[in-house]
Design a protein around this motif. Structure first.
Motif, short mmCIF file in Angstrom:
data_model
loop_
_atom_site.label_atom_id
_atom_site.label_comp_id
_atom_site.label_asym_id
_atom_site.label_seq_id
_atom_site.Cartn_x
_atom_site.Cartn_y
_atom_site.Cartn_z
N GLY A 1 5.56 3.58 10.11
CA GLY A 1 4.88 3.98 9.07
C GLY A 1 5.09 3.53 7.96
O GLY A 1 4.60 3.74 7.12
N SER A 2 5.72 2.37 8.15
CA SER A 2 6.15 1.98 6.51
C SER A 2 5.48 1.27 6.71
O SER A 2 4.29 0.41 7.59
CB SER A 2 7.73 0.99 6.73
N ALA A 3 5.51 -0.05 5.29
CA ALA A 3 4.49 -0.97 5.60
C ALA A 3 4.84 -2.06 5.97
O ALA A 3 3.66 -3.26 6.89
CB ALA A 3 5.04 -1.62 3.60
N LEU A 4 6.00 -2.83 6.68
CA LEU A 4 6.12 -3.65 7.81
C LEU A 4 5.22 -3.29 8.91
O LEU A 4 5.12 -3.81 9.77
CB LEU A 4 7.63 -4.07 7.48
N ASP A 5 6.12 -2.08 9.41
CA ASP A 5 4.93 -1.04 10.69
C ASP A 5 3.28 -1.20 10.66
O ASP A 5 3.12 -1.24 11.60
CB ASP A 5 4.91 0.28 10.95
N ARG A 6 3.05 -1.16 9.60
CA ARG A 6 1.26 -0.99 9.14
C ARG A 6 1.12 -2.70 9.85
O ARG A 6 0.12 -2.98 10.48
CB ARG A 6 1.67 -0.72 8.43
N LEU B 1 4.77 -9.90 21.04
CA LEU B 1 4.20 -8.92 22.26
C LEU B 1 3.74 -8.70 23.43
O LEU B 1 4.62 -7.88 24.08
CB LEU B 1 2.45 -9.49 21.35
N ALA B 2 4.51 -9.99 23.81
CA ALA B 2 4.44 -10.00 25.58
C ALA B 2 5.75 -9.55 26.38
O ALA B 2 6.03 -9.40 27.44
CB ALA B 2 5.08 -11.85 26.26
N HIS B 3 7.27 -9.32 25.01
CA HIS B 3 9.10 -8.62 25.81
C HIS B 3 8.04 -7.32 24.62
O HIS B 3 8.14 -7.03 23.80
CB HIS B 3 8.89 -9.62 24.83
N PRO B 4 9.78 -6.16 25.32
CA PRO B 4 10.12 -5.56 24.92
C PRO B 4 10.56 -5.26 23.96
O PRO B 4 11.12 -6.54 23.46
CB PRO B 4 11.24 -4.72 25.45
N VAL C 1 -6.09 -7.99 15.45
CA VAL C 1 -6.51 -9.59 15.25
C VAL C 1 -6.24 -9.70 16.57
O VAL C 1 -7.24 -10.84 16.91
CB VAL C 1 -5.85 -9.78 13.96
N LEU C 2 -4.84 -9.67 17.27
CA LEU C 2 -4.96 -10.41 18.53
C LEU C 2 -5.35 -9.87 19.96
O LEU C 2 -4.86 -10.03 20.78
CB LEU C 2 -3.31 -10.88 18.53
N GLN C 3 -6.18 -8.70 19.32
CA GLN C 3 -6.59 -8.14 20.43
C GLN C 3 -5.92 -7.41 21.51
O GLN C 3 -5.65 -7.40 21.89
CB GLN C 3 -8.23 -8.83 21.34
N GLN C 4 -4.53 -7.28 20.60
CA GLN C 4 -3.51 -6.81 21.55
C GLN C 4 -2.37 -5.63 20.73
O GLN C 4 -3.50 -5.15 19.91
CB GLN C 4 -2.04 -7.74 21.66
N ARG C 5 -1.22 -4.94 20.73
CA ARG C 5 -0.86 -3.85 20.72
C ARG C 5 0.71 -4.13 20.20
O ARG C 5 0.98 -4.88 21.33
CB ARG C 5 -1.10 -3.03 21.72
N PHE C 6 1.01 -3.24 19.27
CA PHE C 6 1.90 -3.83 19.25
C PHE C 6 2.67 -2.27 19.35
O PHE C 6 2.44 -1.08 18.46
CB PHE C 6 2.40 -3.72 17.20
#
Length: 266
Positions: free
Chosen positions: A106-111, A96-99, A119-124
């Motif tokens: 919207g897929s199962a993997l994306d969700r 998550l710290a990289h581009p 959960v890690l209080q970060q954004r994907f």
């Protein structure tokens, strides 16, 4: 015709060879394959638009049964020369710290990736989101970012890949794919009985014959693309019932023997 719905990773990584083998064995059975997200796969099975579905392992909705299909762990696709490429495995927080490059918004993997980032209080937050694994891998090769994809999606690249693969070091990254079908589909007799029945049934019962032939085709497809232990849970469910019947029979025999002893004393 057997209607098969499957998610992208199953279509890319597992089904081509399995369907080729199936067609060689059952040349007269037509397969109608549709690629769909796991949610749509489950919905298609419930709505009777699919006879068999393949998707990410989730708790099946009421009216569906599920069996193991394949293991498909998540991998991190890293540009060559990147600092993370020197690691044996990569934590999701490091990713998550990289581009990032996303796949199939919207897929199962994306969700899942969005939820795990929260959960890690970060954004994907992928800078680019594409609709195919091939396109994602090409972007990584060009050095535009890294991606998290199923192992099956990159297996075909082998030694020719212009990127580095590392396991995603998270317990939830050990994904499984399952077979799905409506419960009643596999409550019929075994394949052999259905096959023989379809040969000896009277011509006047053609509608039933067609239905039995269709059930046989569904069973044949499920057993061909599934693994040898795909239906193990069905056998496990039957075992307690058998033990219960045997225990009940033993009790009856013991009661009969006791009654016989009493009559002998009299």
């Amino acid at each position: 015709t057997v209607r098969l719905y499957a998610n992208m990773s199953a279509v890319v990584g597992f089904l081509p060879e399995k369907l080729s083998q199936f067609r060689a064995r059952y040349p007269h059975v037509r397969i109608s394959l549709h690629e769909a997200d796991t949610r749509e796969v489950l919905r298609a099975c419930l709505d009777d638009r699919a006879d068999v579905g393949v998707g990410v392992a989730v708790a099946p909705a009421s009216g569906l049964d599920a069996w193991y299909f394949a293991s498909d762990p998540l991998q991190v696709v890293i540009p060559p020369g990147h600092a993370l490429a020197t690691l044996g495995a990569v934590d999701f927080a490091q990713v998550l710290a990289h581009p990032l490059i996303g796949v199939h918004q919207g897929s199962a993997l994306d969700r899942m990736l969005h939820e795990r980032a929260e959960v890690l209080q970060q954004r994907f937050n992928p800078e680019v989101s594409l609709s195919s694994f091939d396109a994602v891998c090409r972007m990584v090769e060009a050095g535009l970012g890294m991606a998290v994809v199923p192992q099956s999606a990159v297996a075909a690249y082998g030694a020719t890949a212009g990127f580095v693969l590392r396991p995603l070091a998270e317990p939830w990254a050990q994904r499984e794919l399952h077979l799905y079908a409506r419960l009643f589909q596999f409550k019929f007799p075994s394949q052999a009985i259905v096959f023989v029945g379809s040969r000896i049934m009277a011509p006047r019962h053609r509608s039933v014959l067609r239905r039995f032939s269709h059930i046989f085709a569904i069973c044949a497809l499920a057993s061909s693309i599934g693994t040898p232990h795909a239906f193990a849970n069905t056998k496990k469910k039957a075992a307690p019932a058998k033990a219960h019947v045997e225990a009940k029979a033993s009790k009856k025999q013991a009661a009969a023997a006791t009654k016989g002893e009493r009559n002998g004393r009299k």
